[in-house]
Motif scaffolding. Sequence first.
Motif, PDB file in Angstrom:
ATOM      1  N   PHE A   1       1.120  12.814  15.710  1.00 35.63           N
ATOM      2  CA  PHE A   1      -0.177  12.247  15.548  1.00 35.63           C
ATOM      3  C   PHE A   1      -0.320  10.942  16.175  1.00 35.63           C
ATOM      4  O   PHE A   1      -1.430  10.257  16.430  1.00 35.63           O
ATOM      5  CB  PHE A   1      -0.375  12.209  13.999  1.00 35.63           C
ATOM      6  N   GLY A   2       0.889  10.471  16.871  1.00 35.62           N
ATOM      7  CA  GLY A   2       0.761   9.168  17.485  1.00 35.62           C
ATOM      8  C   GLY A   2       1.083   7.909  16.653  1.00 35.62           C
ATOM      9  O   GLY A   2       0.898   8.151  15.129  1.00 35.62           O
ATOM     10  N   ALA A   3       1.364   6.831  17.068  1.00 36.18           N
ATOM     11  CA  ALA A   3       1.826   5.728  16.178  1.00 36.18           C
ATOM     12  C   ALA A   3       0.739   5.213  15.601  1.00 36.18           C
ATOM     13  O   ALA A   3      -0.354   5.171  16.365  1.00 36.18           O
ATOM     14  CB  ALA A   3       2.666   4.591  17.081  1.00 36.18           C
ATOM     15  N   GLY A   4       0.700   4.179  14.658  1.00 38.27           N
ATOM     16  CA  GLY A   4      -0.453   3.611  13.936  1.00 38.27           C
ATOM     17  C   GLY A   4      -0.483   3.061  12.790  1.00 38.27           C
ATOM     18  O   GLY A   4       0.772   3.438  11.970  1.00 38.27           O
ATOM     19  N   LEU A   5      -0.967   1.985  12.144  1.00 38.81           N
ATOM     20  CA  LEU A   5      -0.703   1.258  11.117  1.00 38.81           C
ATOM     21  C   LEU A   5      -0.759   2.247   9.845  1.00 38.81           C
ATOM     22  O   LEU A   5       0.157   2.439   8.979  1.00 38.81           O
ATOM     23  CB  LEU A   5      -1.405   0.128  10.809  1.00 38.81           C
ATOM     24  N   VAL A  51       0.901  -1.368   0.127  1.00 41.58           N
ATOM     25  CA  VAL A  51      -0.095   0.015   0.088  1.00 41.58           C
ATOM     26  C   VAL A  51       0.801   1.360   0.080  1.00 41.58           C
ATOM     27  O   VAL A  51       0.579   2.246  -0.852  1.00 41.58           O
ATOM     28  CB  VAL A  51      -0.849  -0.136   1.181  1.00 41.58           C
ATOM     29  N   SER A  52       1.850   1.273   0.691  1.00 35.41           N
ATOM     30  CA  SER A  52       2.720   2.426   0.791  1.00 35.41           C
ATOM     31  C   SER A  52       3.214   2.433  -0.540  1.00 35.41           C
ATOM     32  O   SER A  52       3.560   3.770  -1.041  1.00 35.41           O
ATOM     33  CB  SER A  52       3.890   2.212   1.904  1.00 35.41           C
ATOM     34  N   VAL A  53       3.956   1.730  -1.194  1.00 33.28           N
ATOM     35  CA  VAL A  53       4.222   2.060  -2.518  1.00 33.28           C
ATOM     36  C   VAL A  53       3.325   2.235  -3.525  1.00 33.28           C
ATOM     37  O   VAL A  53       3.581   3.010  -4.305  1.00 33.28           O
ATOM     38  CB  VAL A  53       5.124   0.392  -2.983  1.00 33.28           C
ATOM     39  N   LEU A  54       2.220   1.825  -3.297  1.00 32.20           N
ATOM     40  CA  LEU A  54       0.835   2.190  -4.426  1.00 32.20           C
ATOM     41  C   LEU A  54       0.827   3.866  -4.096  1.00 32.20           C
ATOM     42  O   LEU A  54       0.672   4.572  -5.203  1.00 32.20           O
ATOM     43  CB  LEU A  54      -0.107   1.696  -4.029  1.00 32.20           C
ATOM     44  N   ILE A  55       0.777   4.433  -2.730  1.00 36.44           N
ATOM     45  CA  ILE A  55       0.943   5.808  -2.775  1.00 36.44           C
ATOM     46  C   ILE A  55       1.807   6.557  -3.230  1.00 36.44           C
ATOM     47  O   ILE A  55       1.711   7.490  -4.042  1.00 36.44           O
ATOM     48  CB  ILE A  55       0.734   5.956  -1.259  1.00 36.44           C
ATOM     49  N   SER A  56       3.190   5.861  -2.864  1.00 37.56           N
ATOM     50  CA  SER A  56       4.307   6.547  -3.533  1.00 37.56           C
ATOM     51  C   SER A  56       4.407   6.639  -5.134  1.00 37.56           C
ATOM     52  O   SER A  56       4.566   7.434  -5.791  1.00 37.56           O
ATOM     53  CB  SER A  56       5.619   5.895  -3.161  1.00 37.56           C
ATOM     54  N   LEU A  57       3.590   5.468  -5.700  1.00 42.42           N
ATOM     55  CA  LEU A  57       3.701   5.269  -7.131  1.00 42.42           C
ATOM     56  C   LEU A  57       2.782   6.323  -7.792  1.00 42.42           C
ATOM     57  O   LEU A  57       3.161   7.003  -8.743  1.00 42.42           O
ATOM     58  CB  LEU A  57       3.137   3.969  -7.464  1.00 42.42           C
ATOM     59  N   VAL A  58       1.599   6.786  -7.238  1.00 42.60           N
ATOM     60  CA  VAL A  58       0.678   7.388  -7.714  1.00 42.60           C
ATOM     61  C   VAL A  58       1.127   8.801  -7.922  1.00 42.60           C
ATOM     62  O   VAL A  58       0.973   9.617  -8.879  1.00 42.60           O
ATOM     63  CB  VAL A  58      -0.616   7.006  -6.955  1.00 42.60           C
ATOM     64  N   ILE A  78       4.389   8.767   1.410  1.00 39.49           N
ATOM     65  CA  ILE A  78       4.717  10.655   1.230  1.00 39.49           C
ATOM     66  C   ILE A  78       6.342  10.634   1.223  1.00 39.49           C
ATOM     67  O   ILE A  78       6.589  11.431   0.209  1.00 39.49           O
ATOM     68  CB  ILE A  78       4.250  11.237   2.135  1.00 39.49           C
ATOM     69  N   SER A  79       7.162   9.631   1.862  1.00 43.02           N
ATOM     70  CA  SER A  79       8.626   9.854   1.775  1.00 43.02           C
ATOM     71  C   SER A  79       9.102   9.426   0.572  1.00 43.02           C
ATOM     72  O   SER A  79      10.151   9.859   0.169  1.00 43.02           O
ATOM     73  CB  SER A  79       8.989   9.612   3.124  1.00 43.02           C
ATOM     74  N   ASN A  80       8.700   8.370  -0.109  1.00 44.40           N
ATOM     75  CA  ASN A  80       9.398   7.881  -1.205  1.00 44.40           C
ATOM     76  C   ASN A  80       8.719   8.052  -2.673  1.00 44.40           C
ATOM     77  O   ASN A  80       9.301   7.360  -3.651  1.00 44.40           O
ATOM     78  CB  ASN A  80       9.125   6.399  -0.953  1.00 44.40           C
ATOM     79  N   TRP A  81       7.983   9.108  -2.724  1.00 45.25           N
ATOM     80  CA  TRP A  81       7.548   9.465  -4.276  1.00 45.25           C
ATOM     81  C   TRP A  81       8.607   9.992  -4.906  1.00 45.25           C
ATOM     82  O   TRP A  81       8.357   9.820  -6.365  1.00 45.25           O
ATOM     83  CB  TRP A  81       6.444  10.516  -4.228  1.00 45.25           C
ATOM     84  N   VAL A  82       9.716  10.554  -4.424  1.00 47.31           N
ATOM     85  CA  VAL A  82      10.755  11.162  -5.265  1.00 47.31           C
ATOM     86  C   VAL A  82      11.459  10.135  -6.374  1.00 47.31           C
ATOM     87  O   VAL A  82      11.617  10.637  -7.516  1.00 47.31           O
ATOM     88  CB  VAL A  82      11.769  11.938  -4.417  1.00 47.31           C
ATOM     89  N   LEU A  91       1.888   5.118   9.550  1.00 46.35           N
ATOM     90  CA  LEU A  91       2.957   4.622   9.175  1.00 46.35           C
ATOM     91  C   LEU A  91       3.117   4.379   7.685  1.00 46.35           C
ATOM     92  O   LEU A  91       3.960   4.712   7.009  1.00 46.35           O
ATOM     93  CB  LEU A  91       3.326   3.293   9.869  1.00 46.35           C
ATOM     94  N   ILE A  92       1.911   3.802   7.019  1.00 46.56           N
ATOM     95  CA  ILE A  92       1.810   3.631   5.717  1.00 46.56           C
ATOM     96  C   ILE A  92       1.801   4.907   4.943  1.00 46.56           C
ATOM     97  O   ILE A  92       2.506   5.107   3.701  1.00 46.56           O
ATOM     98  CB  ILE A  92       0.455   2.895   5.282  1.00 46.56           C
ATOM     99  N   LEU A  93       1.246   6.036   5.533  1.00 44.86           N
ATOM    100  CA  LEU A  93       1.081   7.476   4.980  1.00 44.86           C
ATOM    101  C   LEU A  93       2.678   8.066   4.917  1.00 44.86           C
ATOM    102  O   LEU A  93       2.919   8.691   3.829  1.00 44.86           O
ATOM    103  CB  LEU A  93       0.057   8.200   5.530  1.00 44.86           C
ATOM    104  N   VAL A  94       3.229   7.847   5.975  1.00 51.02           N
ATOM    105  CA  VAL A  94       4.528   8.373   6.159  1.00 51.02           C
ATOM    106  C   VAL A  94       5.553   7.729   5.095  1.00 51.02           C
ATOM    107  O   VAL A  94       6.273   8.417   4.362  1.00 51.02           O
ATOM    108  CB  VAL A  94       5.268   8.100   7.469  1.00 51.02           C
ATOM    109  N   LEU A  95       5.459   6.436   4.796  1.00 51.01           N
ATOM    110  CA  LEU A  95       6.430   5.733   3.842  1.00 51.01           C
ATOM    111  C   LEU A  95       6.009   6.278   2.475  1.00 51.01           C
ATOM    112  O   LEU A  95       6.576   6.281   1.648  1.00 51.01           O
ATOM    113  CB  LEU A  95       5.881   4.119   4.116  1.00 51.01           C
TER     114      LEU A  95
END
Length: 303
Positions: free
Chosen positions: A160-164, A110-117, A173-177, A167-171
């Motif tokens: 915002f506190g830890a959470g699944l 899921v995190s890669v799909l976010i970065s990919l889009v 948003i961080s790897n779209w470059v 964490l997915i959003l952080v990963l």
Amino acid sequence: MTTATVTNNQTNPPIKKRGKWSKMGRRFVRNRWAMTGMFLLMLAVVSALFAPVIAPSTPDKADLRARLVAPSWMDDTGKSEYLLGTDQVGRDLLSRIIYGARISLLVGVVSVLISLVIGVILGLIAGFYGRWVDDLLMRLADVQLAFPFILFAIIVMTVFGAGLWKLILVLGISNWVGFARLVRGQVMSVKEMEYVQAAKAIGATNLRIIRKHVLPNVSSSIIVLATLNVATNILLEASLTFIGLGVDPSIPTWGGMLADGRNYLETAWWVATFPGIAIMITVFGINLLGDWLRDELDPNLRV
């Protein structure tokens, strides 16, 4: 003569040419490293999909009377019922590893799909339109790269506190470059091709050119990068969970199990070792598939 020709055509049907995907599948089956990668990845996928059926027990079932029990194949007394042993509160380690595959694959994919889009859209815009749009988006990418990932993760998780899903959003948003720069570079090359210029000459809109002519020609590189990034994000999830910035401790994850076992490396090494092996096997399998895809989809690397 005509009759003989008709008879010959009926007895000898035309030979069908193998399609691109059929040839690719045959090369995949013949490649032992690709098959090994698929097998290792499928172990994690099957574990994630059928965890309630495969796991010996639920991942949160604790038994303090069986805490830090050694694996059954190490127990000389024959009293151990746990194939991979138990953790510090008596939970079955094998069951937790099987259920932990769900979280690792979910975070990775899921995190890669976010970065990919995000990355593909911005890369297409920057590469196709160029000029000030390209400058603006690439300077934004430079700012993203200059900001340390771990510091970004700490700030987000602290505020915002830890959470699944956080964490997915952080990963993501961080790897779209990486996707944006890859797509931008290839689009700048593809848009100068004759077929793209011909499409512009007949009045095709920019959106149609990007969708029909540009994106299909850069998709192979996107697939390869996405495959390799899944493995990277699984490792990042484990790392963040290990230091307490990832998934909630009540959810079984491989990184969380590593964190739980670091205090028992001398007395109960299996608590941290087997989750680490699960991470290694899954990441290794994904990397093998990614390497094969890179070689397969790039004609210059295909042997």
